[in-house]
Write a protein that holds these residues in place. Structure first.
Motif, PDB file in Angstrom:
ATOM      1  N   GLY A 231       0.772  -1.428   0.236  1.00 43.93           N
ATOM      2  CA  GLY A 231      -0.064  -0.065   0.012  1.00 43.93           C
ATOM      3  C   GLY A 231       0.922   1.318  -0.510  1.00 43.93           C
ATOM      4  O   GLY A 231       1.758   1.122   1.143  1.00 43.93           O
ATOM      5  N   ALA A 232       0.758   1.726  -0.799  1.00 40.05           N
ATOM      6  CA  ALA A 232       1.589   3.200  -0.741  1.00 40.05           C
ATOM      7  C   ALA A 232      -0.271   4.699  -0.991  1.00 40.05           C
ATOM      8  O   ALA A 232       0.693   5.740  -1.311  1.00 40.05           O
ATOM      9  CB  ALA A 232       1.801   3.348  -2.097  1.00 40.05           C
ATOM     10  N   GLY A 233      -1.139   4.643   0.113  1.00 38.48           N
ATOM     11  CA  GLY A 233      -1.494   5.747   0.247  1.00 38.48           C
ATOM     12  C   GLY A 233      -0.747   6.343   1.694  1.00 38.48           C
ATOM     13  O   GLY A 233       0.254   5.966   1.746  1.00 38.48           O
TER      14      GLY A 233
ATOM     15  N   MET B  48      -7.518  11.769  -2.465  1.00 39.70           N
ATOM     16  CA  MET B  48      -9.214  11.734  -2.151  1.00 39.70           C
ATOM     17  C   MET B  48      -9.867  12.730  -1.313  1.00 39.70           C
ATOM     18  O   MET B  48     -10.597  13.397  -1.129  1.00 39.70           O
ATOM     19  CB  MET B  48      -9.800  10.272  -2.623  1.00 39.70           C
ATOM     20  CG  MET B  48      -9.786  10.663  -4.227  1.00 39.70           C
ATOM     21  SD  MET B  48     -10.785   8.134  -3.994  1.00 39.70           S
ATOM     22  CE  MET B  48     -12.346   8.751  -4.221  1.00 39.70           C
ATOM     23  N   ALA B  49      -8.692  12.473   0.157  1.00 35.59           N
ATOM     24  CA  ALA B  49      -9.268  12.901   0.961  1.00 35.59           C
ATOM     25  C   ALA B  49      -9.416  14.391   0.740  1.00 35.59           C
ATOM     26  O   ALA B  49      -8.197  14.831   0.601  1.00 35.59           O
ATOM     27  CB  ALA B  49      -8.199  13.004   1.992  1.00 35.59           C
ATOM     28  N   GLU B  50      -9.892  15.344   1.646  1.00 30.17           N
ATOM     29  CA  GLU B  50     -10.464  16.527   1.216  1.00 30.17           C
ATOM     30  C   GLU B  50     -10.253  17.713   2.742  1.00 30.17           C
ATOM     31  O   GLU B  50      -9.377  18.649   2.385  1.00 30.17           O
ATOM     32  CB  GLU B  50     -12.094  16.699   0.577  1.00 30.17           C
ATOM     33  CG  GLU B  50     -11.670  16.157  -0.942  1.00 30.17           C
ATOM     34  CD  GLU B  50     -13.323  15.625  -1.304  1.00 30.17           C
ATOM     35  OE1 GLU B  50     -14.572  16.039   0.125  1.00 30.17           O
ATOM     36  OE2 GLU B  50     -13.615  15.101  -1.961  1.00 30.17           O
TER      37      GLU B  50
ATOM     38  N   THR C 162     -20.699   4.497  -2.679  1.00 32.26           N
ATOM     39  CA  THR C 162     -19.868   4.384  -1.935  1.00 32.26           C
ATOM     40  C   THR C 162     -18.855   5.917  -2.354  1.00 32.26           C
ATOM     41  O   THR C 162     -19.262   5.614  -3.736  1.00 32.26           O
ATOM     42  CB  THR C 162     -18.438   3.049  -2.126  1.00 32.26           C
ATOM     43  OG1 THR C 162     -17.961   3.647  -1.406  1.00 32.26           O
ATOM     44  CG2 THR C 162     -18.879   2.728  -3.811  1.00 32.26           C
ATOM     45  N   SER C 163     -18.233   6.088  -1.239  1.00 35.41           N
ATOM     46  CA  SER C 163     -17.653   6.978  -2.508  1.00 35.41           C
ATOM     47  C   SER C 163     -16.183   7.083  -2.754  1.00 35.41           C
ATOM     48  O   SER C 163     -15.118   7.514  -2.487  1.00 35.41           O
ATOM     49  CB  SER C 163     -17.373   8.311  -0.747  1.00 35.41           C
ATOM     50  OG  SER C 163     -16.649   8.014   0.330  1.00 35.41           O
ATOM     51  N   ASN C 164     -15.683   5.074  -1.801  1.00 36.06           N
ATOM     52  CA  ASN C 164     -14.250   4.798  -2.807  1.00 36.06           C
ATOM     53  C   ASN C 164     -14.235   4.317  -3.537  1.00 36.06           C
ATOM     54  O   ASN C 164     -14.850   3.987  -4.716  1.00 36.06           O
ATOM     55  CB  ASN C 164     -13.922   3.339  -1.586  1.00 36.06           C
ATOM     56  CG  ASN C 164     -14.390   3.835  -0.069  1.00 36.06           C
ATOM     57  OD1 ASN C 164     -13.984   3.135   0.393  1.00 36.06           O
ATOM     58  ND2 ASN C 164     -14.684   5.241   0.447  1.00 36.06           N
TER      59      ASN C 164
ATOM     60  N   ALA D  14      -0.036  -3.591  10.335  1.00 36.54           N
ATOM     61  CA  ALA D  14      -1.519  -2.474   9.893  1.00 36.54           C
ATOM     62  C   ALA D  14      -0.871  -1.594  10.709  1.00 36.54           C
ATOM     63  O   ALA D  14      -1.856  -1.519  11.507  1.00 36.54           O
ATOM     64  CB  ALA D  14      -2.815  -3.574  10.280  1.00 36.54           C
ATOM     65  N   ALA D  15      -1.293  -1.219   9.379  1.00 30.49           N
ATOM     66  CA  ALA D  15      -1.614   0.007   9.657  1.00 30.49           C
ATOM     67  C   ALA D  15      -2.451   0.950   8.994  1.00 30.49           C
ATOM     68  O   ALA D  15      -2.790   1.108   8.003  1.00 30.49           O
ATOM     69  CB  ALA D  15      -0.352   1.085  10.119  1.00 30.49           C
ATOM     70  N   GLY D  16      -3.377   1.910   8.787  1.00 26.14           N
ATOM     71  CA  GLY D  16      -4.673   2.891   8.582  1.00 26.14           C
ATOM     72  C   GLY D  16      -5.711   1.933   7.980  1.00 26.14           C
ATOM     73  O   GLY D  16      -5.767   1.679   8.920  1.00 26.14           O
TER      74      GLY D  16
HETATM   75  P1  FAD Z   1      -5.223   4.392   0.732  1.00 24.62           P
HETATM   76  O1  FAD Z   1      -4.732   5.942   0.928  1.00 24.62           O
HETATM   77  O2  FAD Z   1      -5.826   3.536   0.337  1.00 24.62           O
HETATM   78  O3  FAD Z   1      -4.082   3.230   0.403  1.00 24.62           O
HETATM   79  C1  FAD Z   1      -4.267   2.185   0.202  1.00 24.62           C
HETATM   80  C2  FAD Z   1      -3.148   1.411  -0.822  1.00 24.62           C
HETATM   81  O4  FAD Z   1      -3.355  -0.555  -0.825  1.00 24.62           O
HETATM   82  C3  FAD Z   1      -2.781   1.880  -2.676  1.00 24.62           C
HETATM   83  O5  FAD Z   1      -1.984   2.622  -2.815  1.00 24.62           O
HETATM   84  C4  FAD Z   1      -3.262   0.412  -3.167  1.00 24.62           C
HETATM   85  O6  FAD Z   1      -2.582   0.696  -4.494  1.00 24.62           O
HETATM   86  C5  FAD Z   1      -2.633  -0.404  -1.747  1.00 24.62           C
HETATM   87  N1  FAD Z   1      -3.750  -1.708  -2.364  1.00 24.62           N
HETATM   88  C6  FAD Z   1      -4.999  -2.057  -1.958  1.00 24.62           C
HETATM   89  N2  FAD Z   1      -4.884  -3.349  -2.233  1.00 24.62           N
HETATM   90  C7  FAD Z   1      -3.688  -4.082  -2.378  1.00 24.62           C
HETATM   91  C8  FAD Z   1      -3.142  -5.157  -3.276  1.00 24.62           C
HETATM   92  N3  FAD Z   1      -3.430  -5.876  -2.944  1.00 24.62           N
HETATM   93  N4  FAD Z   1      -1.655  -4.896  -3.693  1.00 24.62           N
HETATM   94  C9  FAD Z   1      -1.202  -3.878  -3.103  1.00 24.62           C
HETATM   95  N5  FAD Z   1      -1.007  -2.456  -3.376  1.00 24.62           N
HETATM   96  C10 FAD Z   1      -2.911  -2.624  -2.602  1.00 24.62           C
HETATM   97  N6  FAD Z   1     -10.056  10.694   6.115  1.00 24.62           N
HETATM   98  C11 FAD Z   1      -9.909  12.150   6.897  1.00 24.62           C
HETATM   99  O7  FAD Z   1      -9.163  11.432   7.711  1.00 24.62           O
HETATM  100  N7  FAD Z   1      -9.769  13.315   6.072  1.00 24.62           N
HETATM  101  C12 FAD Z   1     -10.919  14.016   5.612  1.00 24.62           C
HETATM  102  O8  FAD Z   1     -10.611  14.664   4.811  1.00 24.62           O
HETATM  103  C13 FAD Z   1     -10.914  13.138   4.154  1.00 24.62           C
HETATM  104  N8  FAD Z   1     -11.784  12.652   3.320  1.00 24.62           N
HETATM  105  C14 FAD Z   1     -12.428  12.182   2.342  1.00 24.62           C
HETATM  106  C15 FAD Z   1     -12.472  12.400   1.389  1.00 24.62           C
HETATM  107  C16 FAD Z   1     -13.012  10.924   0.433  1.00 24.62           C
HETATM  108  C17 FAD Z   1     -13.418  11.094  -1.030  1.00 24.62           C
HETATM  109  C18 FAD Z   1     -12.362   9.849   1.065  1.00 24.62           C
HETATM  110  C19 FAD Z   1     -12.699   8.493   0.003  1.00 24.62           C
HETATM  111  C20 FAD Z   1     -12.158   9.465   2.109  1.00 24.62           C
HETATM  112  C21 FAD Z   1     -11.571  10.444   2.516  1.00 24.62           C
HETATM  113  N9  FAD Z   1     -11.037   9.973   4.005  1.00 24.62           N
HETATM  114  C22 FAD Z   1     -10.733  11.191   4.429  1.00 24.62           C
HETATM  115  C23 FAD Z   1     -10.276   8.914   4.852  1.00 24.62           C
HETATM  116  C24 FAD Z   1      -9.155   8.683   4.129  1.00 24.62           C
HETATM  117  O9  FAD Z   1      -8.503   9.456   2.892  1.00 24.62           O
HETATM  118  C25 FAD Z   1      -8.466   7.145   4.160  1.00 24.62           C
HETATM  119  O10 FAD Z   1      -9.567   6.855   5.156  1.00 24.62           O
HETATM  120  C26 FAD Z   1      -7.286   7.228   3.704  1.00 24.62           C
HETATM  121  O11 FAD Z   1      -7.097   8.390   3.548  1.00 24.62           O
HETATM  122  C27 FAD Z   1      -6.781   5.255   3.948  1.00 24.62           C
HETATM  123  O12 FAD Z   1      -5.277   5.776   3.744  1.00 24.62           O
HETATM  124  P2  FAD Z   1      -4.011   4.283   3.082  1.00 24.62           P
HETATM  125  O13 FAD Z   1      -3.450   4.603   3.514  1.00 24.62           O
HETATM  126  O14 FAD Z   1      -4.915   3.296   5.124  1.00 24.62           O
HETATM  127  O15 FAD Z   1      -5.021   3.612   2.053  1.00 24.62           O
END
Ligand code: FAD
Length: 645
Positions: free
Chosen positions: A15-17, A49-51, A219-221, A411-413
């Motif tokens: 994951g690269a979020g 996408m986080a706003e 969903t917004s996802n 695990a994180a996030g």
């Molecule tokens: P992500 O950023 O989703 O990253 C997941 C990563 O895992 C991606 O790189 C993906 O490619 C990778 N991945 C997934 N499955 C696999 C696999 N099988 N193999 C390899 N790679 C994989 N939260 C706030 O706190 N403030 C906000 O303002 C806010 N606004 C939002 C607006 C929108 C429209 C949405 C949808 C959400 C918002 N959220 C907000 C929630 C927040 O954005 C998410 O909860 C958060 O970004 C999740 O981050 P993450 O690093 O856990 O995962």
């Protein structure tokens, strides 16, 4: 033997979020050779996408804000089901993570006197969200990417190789975690464009794969949210915690159908937007629940005064936690007081001057103009609930982010559970992923370093290795959808049809309001879909084949959906992101119960009740006795609260 491209690292982050990048930066800074794998292009993760912003008690706009107030708000938002230690660490460390981002180059909006600006959001007592207009996630990811590049430049200077200690494998999907005995030994996956297989051998695997929203119809996802990390953890022997809690954001677009579910940021309400029904009534005043009475305004006049004078007025009820607002909108629409397209009206046009709306909410202005031909500076938006976030996730140790019982797995996030209890406050995800992403990277690095460098093949001292037989099995599982014979003489199934049926099932039967018979029916349908998914067949070959990708994602979505439905059926109360029509009240006896899902050898999902650890007494002291008495059973209450009137 399967042909695979092999890599070896110390830590592999899936994951690269925000969570994945923060974890990878930390692991690399600890000196570990670190790989990051992501499904999409680097920089395109969901986090962009986080706003609204990042919640952190920096006290820049109201000096009354402290980590203790943030902790209190987070526990209230989660209806006290949060793991208290995660909520504590999160509130304490979030400000440092924001300041750190600034030192890495993030350009936050500023207050008049030049400090990082902070905005109001639902459930937060003070203006707390550090933001960049309504494009905060984009700036967060840009900054973390920039940090990755600077670390790679350091490595080039030292080793002549940019990727010596930090490598990104983009557009690659992980389908299995490999194990050596009990311990994690790396991952197996495929490259999305070529279809070729790869393994990354590493003693520490950090899951940072985000959420599960693509199992629901509205969903917004984005397309990436197929619950991969949740399923990978389950399949590797970890447990998922409290999967019944799924957040339905109150304000998604409802029209036109092609964009249904796309998020309308909570900042619209934080910056003054109000919700009205078809009678023009500001209905949220009718929906302030008992536990929040006293904290929210009782009249429109008081609510409006709060924006200018928050210290002497109570907050508008539009800023109640998301679960409350989503349920209220649902009720209004069901009662026939909805907007023409089945939502309610969200109006900022009569609340702020047009130029101010465009300055504060540029993306929203653009989004409605482009997608719905609505000018939000002149007319209200139509909005309704949309599946947004999963509070449930991989059960982890709060301090280290390690998954108990699976050495080497972290695990994180959004993929991790516990932090947000039954309902997440807006802004608390970006702070969560920075705080716990860093912790996961730190502890994964320490774990890997502790194993030494000798490559081993069995459990015991040294590093675990990848077993070729496991790779063969993972490869056979991955290519199975190309085998027409798997339909066994029956009609082959189309993965797109199965996905649509899954989304409809989850939307209709395990959605925003639930009841026992419907969830039982959902479980039956899910079992049927799982059986049919074993007959899903795709055409073509492994290069650029989205049908194949979906066929593989289905395994994950079906597993995770079953966890959601089973846990939701088990929890006979309503709390946060879990509303039961047949058990409409929050039940204090359930506060101390966590539900753990695990995978039995038969492949079926088992749900087990385990106690939620008691909250440390000094943290309980942050709440008034009367408030605690609304959430905690008498056995859990400190003596002062038991004797409170
Ligand atoms: P992500 O950023 O989703 O990253 C997941 C990563 O895992 C991606 O790189 C993906 O490619 C990778 N991945 C997934 N499955 C696999 C696999 N099988 N193999 C390899 N790679 C994989 N939260 C706030 O706190 N403030 C906000 O303002 C806010 N606004 C939002 C607006 C929108 C429209 C949405 C949808 C959400 C918002 N959220 C907000 C929630 C927040 O954005 C998410 O909860 C958060 O970004 C999740 O981050 P993450 O690093 O856990 O995962």
């Amino acid at each position: 033997m399967t042909e695979v491209e092999r890599h070896t690292f110390d830590v592999v982050v899936v994951g690269a979020g925000g969570a994945g990048l923060r974890a990878a930066i930390e692991a690399r800074e600890q000196g570990m050779r670190t790989a990051v794998i992501c499904k999409s292009l680097f920089g395109k993760a969901h986090t962009v996408m986080a706003e609204g912003g990042i919640a952190a008690a920096m006290g820049n706009v109201n000096s009354g804000d402290t980590w203790q107030v943030h902790f209190r708000d987070t526990m209230r938002g989660g209806k006290f089901l949060n793991h208290w230690r995660m909520a504590e660490l999160h509130a304490q460390e979030a400000p440092d993570r924001v300041w750190e981002l600034e030192t890495w180059g993030a350009l936050f909006d500023r207050t008049g006197d030049g400090r990082i600006s902070q905005r109001n959001f639902g459930g937060h007592e003070y203006p707390r969200l550090a933001h960049v207009g309504d494009r905060t996630g984009l700036e967060l990811i840009r900054t973390l990417q920039q940090k990755v590049v600077s670390l790679q430049q350091q490595d080039f200077a030292e080793y002549g190789d940019y990727e010596a200690r930090l490598r990104i494998l983009q557009e690659c999907t992980v389908t299995r975690i490999c194990k050596d005995g009990d311990r994690v030994s790396g991952v197996f996956g495929y490259v999305r464009d070529s279809g070729r297989f790869f393994t990354v051998e590493a003693p520490a695997v950090v899951l940072a794969t985000g959420g599960i929203g693509k199992s629901f119809k509205v969903t917004s996802n984005s397309w990436e949210y197929t619950g991969d990390g949740h399923a990978l953890a389950l399949l590797a022997g970890a447990s998922l915690l409290n999967m019944e809690f799924v957040q339905f954001h109150p304000t998604g677009m409802v029209w036109p159908p092609s964009v249904k579910g796309i998020l309308v940021t909570e900042s619209v309400r934080g910056d003054g937007g109000v919700l009205r029904n078809s009678d023009g009534r500001r209905f949220m005043f009718d929906y302030v629940p008992d536990v929040f009475k006293g904290q929210y305004a009782q009249s429109e006049e008081e609510a409006d005064r709060w924006y200018a004078d928050p210290d002497r007025n109570r907050r508008p009820p539009e800023l109640l936690p998301r679960d409350e607002v989503a349920r209220a909108i649902n009720t209004e629409v069901k009662a026939g007081r909805g907007s023409p397209h089945g939502g309610v009206f969200l109006d900022v046009s009569t609340r702020l001057p047009a130029e101010e709306i465009i300055r504060r909410l540029p993306s929203m202005h653009h989004q409605f103009k482009e997608l719905a031909d609505v000018d939000i500076t002149r007319e209200p938006m139509e909005v309704g609930p949309t599946c947004h976030y999963v509070m449930g996730g991989v059960a982890v140790d709060p301090d280290t982010a390690a998954a108990p019982g699976v050495p080497g797995l972290f695990a994180a996030g959004e993929v991790a559970g516990g932090m947000h209890g039954s309902n997440r406050l807006g802004g608390n995800s970006l702070s969560d992923l920075l705080v716990f992403g860093r912790r996961a990277g730190l502890h994964a690095a320490a774990y890997a370093a502790g194993l030494g460098t000798g490559l081993g093949t069995g459990p015991g001292a040294g590093r675990p290795g990848i077993d070729p037989a496991q790779v063969d099995r993972a490869a056979a599982e991955a290519v199975a959808p190309f085998d027409g014979a798997r339909a066994g003489g029956r009609a082959a199934e189309n993965p797109y049809t199965l996905h649509q049926e899954l989304q409809q099932t989850m939307n209709d039967l395990v959605g925003i309001v639930r009841r026992a018979e419907e969830m039982a029916e959902a479980l039956e349908r899910l079992a049927g879909l799982r059986e049919r998914a074993a007959r899903a067949v795709v055409e073509g070959h492994r290069q650029f084949n989205p049908g194949w990708h979906l066929a593989l994602d289905l395994r994950n979505m079906l597993l995770v959906s079953e966890c959601v439905a089973r846990a939701a059926l088990e929890r006979t109360e309503s709390r946060g992101g879990h509303t039961r029509d047949d058990h409409p009240e929050m039940d204090r006896a359930w506060r101390s119960v966590n539900l753990y899902c695990s995978l039995a050898d038969s492949g079926s999902v088992a749900v087990e009740r385990r106690p939620n650890p008691p909250i440390r007494p000094d943290l309980l002291d942050l709440f008034a006795a009367e408030e605690l008495a609304k959430y905690l059973t008498e056995a859990e209450l400190p003596a002062a609260a038991v004797t409170a009137p």
